[in-house]
Write an enzyme that holds these catalytic residues in place. Sequence first.
Site, short mmCIF file in Angstrom:
data_model
loop_
_atom_site.label_atom_id
_atom_site.label_comp_id
_atom_site.label_asym_id
_atom_site.label_seq_id
_atom_site.Cartn_x
_atom_site.Cartn_y
_atom_site.Cartn_z
N GLU A 129 -5.87 7.66 0.51
CA GLU A 129 -5.12 8.44 -0.48
C GLU A 129 -6.01 9.04 -1.57
OE1 GLU A 129 -2.18 5.74 1.48
OE2 GLU A 129 -4.22 5.51 0.71
N HIS A 206 2.00 -2.73 2.51
CA HIS A 206 1.74 -1.91 3.68
C HIS A 206 0.42 -1.16 3.61
CE1 HIS A 206 3.35 0.96 0.75
NE2 HIS A 206 2.60 1.85 1.38
#
Length: 380
Positions: A129, A206
């Site tokens: 990310e 996650h």
Amino acid sequence: MAIFGSRPEGIKMAPVVQALRRHPDWFETIVVSTGQHREQLDQVFAAFGLAADHDLAIMQPRQTLTDIMVRALSGLDELLARERPDLVLVHGDTSTTAAGALAAFYHKIPLGHVEAGLRTFNKYNPYPEEINRRIAGIIADIQFAPTPRAREHLIAEHIDPGTIFVTGQTGVDAALTVLAQPHTFTVPALRQVDFSRHRVVLMTAHRRENIGEPMRNMFRAVRDLVDRFPDVLLIYAVHLNPAVREIAWPILDGHPRILLLDPLPYPDMIHLAARSYMAMTDSGGIQEETPSMGVPHILMRETTERPEALEAGVILLSGTSYEGVYAAGERLLTDQALYQQMARARNPFGDGQASRRIAEYLGWYFGFTADRPEEFTPGR
């Protein structure tokens, strides 16, 4: 054209799409789903009454980052060549975000980046990310920064300050909208939870960089916390990624006060969070939502691109070691003064008006209104 592909993007972009569609005299708003997270994104569309105008349906079992990027970029390349929108909007930090930014750049179409400017300055944490955000940031013509800190990051990277507009967090818009609606849990197991008897701890986990030993450490720590405190009920909405599930079930399954569920419909998730004692997650978005609910939050990560949460005192950053996660959980479950201090802290991320500000800014950007709208100021 608003492009998104994962559940978090869908949640945070849905109120933006709704705000844009309140101005049909200004915009024709086209929604594109890459389908990066198929089932989970469908839940979001249902929750907000939206549908994709175009669905690339790229998801495949055990897809790699390369798989996602190649299929998303290829599909978007063809779609942008055909549709030629006046502006592409992407959100945040997913592979869909990076692919959408690159596709817009290749076609020389202006790009708006919603939730721009978040940084950890560690390219592998969060992974991938951090780099996806930077790719979008370099390309974007309009930087919709959620907070003044995000604006500072962009200016430090030599982004033109005139292209930056501070909006607040659109995820707060989504959460407050859902919380304002009467709700009955749709998942039967949640209807059986006795919130008066248990301190409910909501967990999600996650993140790709946590898969493996960090996640095992986290899960062992939370199981031991549930054993230590007999009034605690842990509810874990388990991500559909098989690599996560293969770690979660052997450690957490079979405990009488641990409830393992599939990913929850967004309204169920928000109303569960609001009724929980605290949250323990490695999520980016949930730490922006829980402060509006007065729910303290333990962030099970080594870094955060949202330092405003630490400064405002709405989260504890535990790291991913067994000792760190256990100690943070024990602290919030025993220290009532700390708990109350965190529960009463003001949300630094938004006031529920970010999506309206984005739509009004774009109205000004395209010349429909004369005045640039007012930016978000935390605490006002």
